[in-house]
Enzyme design. Structure first.
Site, PDB file in Angstrom:
ATOM      1  N   ARG B  13       0.830  -1.218   0.000  1.00 12.78           N
ATOM      2  CA  ARG B  13       0.000   0.000   0.000  1.00 12.78           C
ATOM      3  C   ARG B  13       0.863   1.265   0.000  1.00 12.78           C
ATOM      4  NH1 ARG B  13      -1.972   0.795   6.154  1.00 12.78           N
ATOM      5  NH2 ARG B  13      -0.409  -0.506   7.149  1.00 12.78           N
ATOM      6  N   SER B  40      -4.712   4.650   6.009  1.00 13.20           N
ATOM      7  CA  SER B  40      -4.609   3.239   5.629  1.00 13.20           C
ATOM      8  C   SER B  40      -4.186   3.073   4.178  1.00 13.20           C
ATOM      9  CB  SER B  40      -5.949   2.531   5.843  1.00 13.20           C
ATOM     10  OG  SER B  40      -6.270   2.484   7.212  1.00 13.20           O
ATOM     11  N   GLU B  61     -19.018   4.802   0.326  1.00 13.76           N
ATOM     12  CA  GLU B  61     -18.262   4.267  -0.813  1.00 13.76           C
ATOM     13  C   GLU B  61     -19.051   4.332  -2.113  1.00 13.76           C
ATOM     14  OE1 GLU B  61     -18.714   2.659   2.103  1.00 13.76           O
ATOM     15  OE2 GLU B  61     -16.716   2.675   3.006  1.00 13.76           O
ATOM     16  N   PHE B  86     -14.600  -2.965   0.645  1.00 10.91           N
ATOM     17  CA  PHE B  86     -15.512  -1.846   0.410  1.00 10.91           C
ATOM     18  C   PHE B  86     -15.311  -1.236  -0.986  1.00 10.91           C
ATOM     19  CE2 PHE B  86     -14.331  -1.600   5.093  1.00 10.91           C
ATOM     20  CZ  PHE B  86     -15.251  -2.581   5.424  1.00 10.91           C
ATOM     21  N   HIS B 112      -5.602  -3.657   1.739  1.00 12.08           N
ATOM     22  CA  HIS B 112      -6.080  -4.624   2.730  1.00 12.08           C
ATOM     23  C   HIS B 112      -6.843  -5.775   2.087  1.00 12.08           C
ATOM     24  CE1 HIS B 112      -4.928  -1.184   5.050  1.00 12.08           C
ATOM     25  NE2 HIS B 112      -5.274  -1.693   6.204  1.00 12.08           N
ATOM     26  N   ASP B 120      -8.412  -7.745  12.028  1.00 13.11           N
ATOM     27  CA  ASP B 120      -9.773  -7.204  11.888  1.00 13.11           C
ATOM     28  C   ASP B 120     -10.789  -8.292  11.536  1.00 13.11           C
ATOM     29  OD1 ASP B 120      -9.483  -4.596  12.633  1.00 13.11           O
ATOM     30  OD2 ASP B 120      -9.092  -3.851  10.606  1.00 13.11           O
ATOM     31  N   ARG B 170      -2.009  -5.015   3.078  1.00 17.31           N
ATOM     32  CA  ARG B 170      -1.692  -4.217   4.245  1.00 17.31           C
ATOM     33  C   ARG B 170      -0.278  -4.466   4.816  1.00 17.31           C
ATOM     34  NH1 ARG B 170      -3.987  -4.945  10.368  1.00 17.31           N
ATOM     35  NH2 ARG B 170      -3.335  -2.921  11.156  1.00 17.31           N
TER      36      ARG B 170
END
Lengths: 281, 317
Positions: B13, B40, B61, B86, B112, B120, B170
């Protein structure tokens, strides 16, 4: 500027086009199309500043998005009479290999259409995006959009409504076709919208209503007022009170013609109420 | 066999973030949109350097995808950033109608991805996104393997006309591809030459494939490792050329075996030269909480699994 009589002539011909297009393929959405004929004819022939020809970027001209894509017959007819493509192409509506898909799309390269719509609730986001690009480009032309009232039941609209006010997208005029009907019946019965005016105002939009949404002079005045309110830090919402099926007596006052085609006899009766003005395709 | 060195672990990322920062300086049409995950997605530098071209959309989104589609009208090149889950499943219809069907020049950038999001858990992980995106007509689908490649891909997609899904992760992973690489969309990269088995890997599994190839070499098995960074369009020629030599293939991806790279490879082989294939992928399951390494081991997405699959597929020749 166009005089009301010439706009009326276009409206009557657009009504004929809508009825004949839907009748020919025995499918499509005449009710909402007829209800928005005066608005779209006035918008495209009197209000919007448009360049000659069509390009996807729409720089240095006003841009319009139809969010409630099922009223495709009216936008196709209005675009054709505005010169975006041959009027006789209306004859191909909803037929195989046509650019005039059941719901509008860019996929077939139809001049005048800049986004696919049909799956409801997405048009306001797109319109905001183009309005933001106009600001980045230093282009002071406006972005317009049209939405069904029932369409506001889709949650994405409220994301967009929140964003537009929060970010002062004030080069944008969204119009809600406030006919209070949807496929399954009255919006109040299917999923009540409550007070749209209060809701938009609570989201910090500048709201005005056009009570006679099928009257050309009222639409002209309302759009002029809406334009005058742009550039003042708030997005502008027009609540356009229309009659679904307007101009055809048996289609008015009911939601029954949302997505139904007239029979041969019904077509004849409807066309008799709207005599030819500019010539049929 | 050519050896690859980890020149310093970095997150993919950050490759996206640094690529976007560079684009900010070199391409004034690039705009960035984010759904409340600026940190993020490593979009902070772009935001700070070009606040007028950065759009904080909030936790919305669907609106972000629509706004991005609208921003292409007038010539902008929008890069949207949020988690892969998302970025795809949540907004599939918005991408389908307003981006892919409308052929808008939107770059959907997703961090991610897969299970290496880790602790998560399944709600924030996604193992179906490659399938969702590759099924959309006109969508280009890219899954990069390390920091350098992600940065190169970010720069490359800005110059490419059309909708793109760019997928990255991530955690910090080995950075082993050249810093000055040219990223060619749709062009596979052959990393090692081999004769016994072709290992076709994408994303974080490419480094694992290289480790597997070293283990296999010690066992006397010669593995050809191919990095498929572009899932669609698929470099079928590279796959068929390699398989003609080795006669069997292992595909490796941080994705469900349904709808992923492995299925695209299998289709290519079925239509051209039916070939034994083993799939290193998740087995139609959701993920769970855990460290990335724990999850990769539990779900069989590591070098050891690739070694086992290779040994198995060679016996099927």
């Amino acid at each position: 500027m166009s005089d009301n009589k010439s706009l009326e002539n276009i409206v009557t011909q657009v009504r004929r086009d809508i009825l004949r297009m839907v009748h020919k393929v025995n499918s499509g959405h005449p009710g909402g199309s007829l209800g928005c004929a005066e608005f779209l004819v006035t918008l495209f022939n009197d209000t919007m500043k448009l360049k000659d020809g069509f390009d996807m970027d729409g720089k240095e001209e006003d841009v319009f998005f139809l969010s409630n894509g099922h009223i495709s017959p009216v936008i196709y007819s209005v675009l054709a009479h505005r010169g975006y493509f041959p009027v006789k192409e209306l004859n191909t509506f909803r037929l195989l290999n046509s650019r005039l898909q059941g719901h509008p799309t860019t996929h077939e390269g139809l001049p005048g259409i800049r986004i696919a719509s049909g799956s409801l609730g997405q048009g306001m986001s797109v319109a905001i995006g183009t309005a933001l690009t106009k600001k980045l480009n230093g282009d002071d032309h406006l972005v317009y959009s049209l939405h069904g009232d029932g369409e506001l039941q889709e949650g994405q609209n409220w994301e967009a409504i929140m964003y537009a006010a929060g970010n002062k997208v004030d080069n944008y005029i969204a119009t809600i076709d406030y006919n209070k009907k949807q496929i399954d019946g009255a919006t109040d019965d299917v999923l009540p919208l409550g007070s749209l005016r209060a809701k938009f105002e609570a989201f910090d939009w500048d709201v005005l209503e056009i009570e006679k949404g099928n009257d050309i002079q009222a639409i002209k005045d309302g759009l002029a007022e809406a334009k005058a309110r742009t550039g003042k830090g708030k997005p502008v919402c027009i609540l356009l009170h229309t009659e679904m099926g307007n101009g055809v007596d048996f289609m008015m006052g009911t939601h029954a013609w949302h997505g139904k085609a007239p029979s041969d006899e019904q077509l004849e009766s409807a066309l008799a109420q709207n005599p030819e003005t500019l010539g049929d395709y | 066999m050519k050896k690859y060195t980890n020149t310093g672990s970095k997150d993919t990322r950050s490759g996206f973030g640094d690529g976007l920062t560079e684009l900010g300086k070199t391409n004034e049409n690039v705009v960035a949109l984010c759904a409340d995950l600026t940190g993020s997605l490593k979009m902070g530098d772009f935001k700070n350097n070009h606040p007028e071209r950065f759009f904080q959309i909030g936790i919305a989104e669907a609106n972000m995808i629509g706004i991005a589609a609208g921003m292409t009208i007038g010539g902008k090149i929008p890069f949207t950033g949020t988690f892969a889950n998302f970025s795809t499943g949540r907004v599939y219809d918005q991408i389908r109608q307003s981006v892919a069907y409308s052929d808008k020049n939107v770059k959907i950038c997703a961090s991610h991805a897969g299970i290496t999001l880790g602790e998560d858990g399944a709600t924030h992980q996604i193992l179906e996104d490659l399938g969702l995106m590759k099924m959309l007509p006109g969508m280009t689908v890219i899954n990069t393997c390390d920091y350098n490649q992600t940065k190169a891909a970010t720069l490359a997609i800005a110059d490419f006309q059309g909708p793109v899904y760019l997928r990255f992760g991530r955690p910090k992973v080995a950075n082993f591809t050249p810093a000055d690489q040219k990223f060619e969309i749709g062009k596979a990269v052959q990393l090692t030459e081999g004769t016994d088995v072709t290992i076709i890997a994408t994303g974080h599994l490419v480094w694992e494939a290289l480790q597997a190839a070293e283990t296999l070499e010690a066992e006397g098995i010669s593995a050809e490792v191919i990095n498929i960074h572009t899932i669609k369009p698929l470099d079928e020629e590279a796959i068929l050329t390699s398989v003609a030599k080795t006669g069997c293939v292992v595909t490796a991806e941080e994705h469900n075996f349904l709808g992923g790279l492995g299925e695209s490879v299998a289709r290519t082989l079925a239509l051209n030269t039916p070939t034994p294939q083993e799939f290193v992928a998740t087995q139609d399951t959701f993920g769970e909480s855990g460290t990335p390494a724990q999850l990769m081991e539990k779900y069989g997405l590591n070098a050891a699994s690739i070694v086992k699959a290779s040994q198995k597929v060679i016996k099927r020749k």
